[in-house]
Write a protein that holds these residues in place. Sequence first.
Motif, short mmCIF file in Angstrom:
data_model
loop_
_atom_site.label_atom_id
_atom_site.label_comp_id
_atom_site.label_asym_id
_atom_site.label_seq_id
_atom_site.Cartn_x
_atom_site.Cartn_y
_atom_site.Cartn_z
N ALA A 128 -11.15 84.58 -34.70
CA ALA A 128 -10.94 83.90 -35.53
C ALA A 128 -11.78 82.39 -35.66
N SER A 156 -8.80 76.89 -39.93
CA SER A 156 -7.76 76.40 -38.78
C SER A 156 -6.54 77.10 -39.14
N ALA A 157 -6.43 77.58 -40.32
CA ALA A 157 -5.17 78.28 -40.53
C ALA A 157 -5.37 79.94 -39.92
N ARG A 158 -6.65 80.34 -40.00
CA ARG A 158 -6.84 81.75 -39.34
C ARG A 158 -6.74 81.46 -37.71
N ASP A 196 -4.89 79.31 -36.12
CA ASP A 196 -3.26 78.96 -35.83
C ASP A 196 -2.64 80.39 -35.99
N ALA A 197 -2.80 81.13 -36.91
CA ALA A 197 -2.34 82.53 -37.15
C ALA A 197 -2.65 83.47 -35.81
N ALA A 198 -3.80 83.25 -35.35
CA ALA A 198 -4.11 84.11 -34.16
C ALA A 198 -3.56 83.43 -33.02
N ASP A 199 -3.31 82.32 -32.79
CA ASP A 199 -2.47 81.64 -31.52
C ASP A 199 -1.11 82.13 -31.69
N ALA A 200 -0.38 82.12 -32.86
CA ALA A 200 0.76 82.52 -33.01
C ALA A 200 1.04 83.93 -32.58
N GLY A 201 -0.03 84.90 -32.81
CA GLY A 201 -0.07 86.14 -32.58
C GLY A 201 0.01 86.11 -31.08
#
Length: 137
Positions: free
Chosen positions: A68, A111-113, A115-120
């Motif tokens: 990401a 940054s949204a991408r 953050d989504a990978a961090d949440a995953g």
Amino acid sequence: MTPNRLNYLFCACLLGAISPAGRAETPVSSPATHYTLGQLTALALENNKGLQAAADQVEAARAGIETAKAFPNPEFEMMRGSLRARQAGVLEGDSQAVWVSQRIDYPWVRSARVDAADAGADAARAAQTLSRNELMA
């Protein structure tokens, strides 16, 4: 042979195969090994395939974070074909086209991408903890 006689022979063979008199008992060559609860717990945590799969999911999520963060690569496209005339007087022949494009990487999308990978990755770690707790329970 008649069907009744075949059934009788089949039943006799089956009973002979499963009767305890027809089997030889195998002696136990070594005494049973005794394990402590700590040893069994360590063996379960080390060799459980479900826990190993959960750990692999965590590693995949970490790789997703790195992906990401990466910039998009330029894209190269090429197309070849042939032209056929639909009207009189138009030239026929081969057709070729080449495109090179680069996607614009907007900072807020990036940054949204990430953050989504961090949440995953957080979800994968939580699933790993759940698998470990279920095994221990």
